[in-house]
Design an enzyme around this catalytic site. Structure first.
Site, mmCIF file in Angstrom:
data_model
loop_
_atom_site.group_PDB
_atom_site.id
_atom_site.type_symbol
_atom_site.label_atom_id
_atom_site.label_comp_id
_atom_site.label_asym_id
_atom_site.label_seq_id
_atom_site.Cartn_x
_atom_site.Cartn_y
_atom_site.Cartn_z
ATOM 1 N N ILE A 40 0.851 -1.193 0.000
ATOM 2 C CA ILE A 40 0.000 0.000 0.000
ATOM 3 C C ILE A 40 0.882 1.237 0.000
ATOM 4 C CG2 ILE A 40 -1.778 1.300 1.218
ATOM 5 C CD1 ILE A 40 -2.897 -1.308 2.225
ATOM 6 N N HIS A 41 1.055 1.800 -1.190
ATOM 7 C CA HIS A 41 1.796 3.053 -1.360
ATOM 8 C C HIS A 41 0.775 4.144 -1.661
ATOM 9 C CE1 HIS A 41 1.423 2.452 -5.754
ATOM 10 N NE2 HIS A 41 1.626 1.174 -5.466
ATOM 11 N N ALA A 42 1.192 5.260 -2.235
ATOM 12 C CA ALA A 42 0.308 6.417 -2.411
ATOM 13 C C ALA A 42 -0.957 6.107 -3.218
ATOM 14 C CB ALA A 42 1.075 7.559 -3.056
#
Length: 88
Positions: A14-16
């Site tokens: 879960i990144h940007a």
């Protein structure tokens, strides 16, 4: 209250972009939507909160949803995880 265990299946975690998808989806609902990783608890409607969980590939999270539209909200968030945030 609905409580589900979700697993991060996309390789990048879960990144940007996934965090934005989670927050945008969560904000469509009136229910309170909380995500937990270990001792970290965040409001799923907050992009920064979701990013700070630092949830990598195969991380298990607990989703807790409470409110008038909790069933629809939990299903919408679960679909994001199942689709790997449309990344893979």
């Amino acid at each position: 209250m609905i409580e589900k265990i979700l697993t991060v299946r996309n390789r990048a975690g879960i990144h940007a972009r996934p965090a934005a998808l989670i927050a945008q989806t969560a904000n469509k609902f009136a229910s309170e939507i909380i995500m937990e990783k270990g001792t970290t608890t965040v409001n799923a409607k907050s992009i920064m909160g979701v990013i700070t969980m630092a949830a990598g590939y195969n991380t298990t999270l607990t989703l807790k949803v409470e409110g008038s539209d909790e069933k629809d909200a939990s299903e919408a968030i679960e679909k994001l995880f199942e689709s790997k945030f449309e990344e893979d």
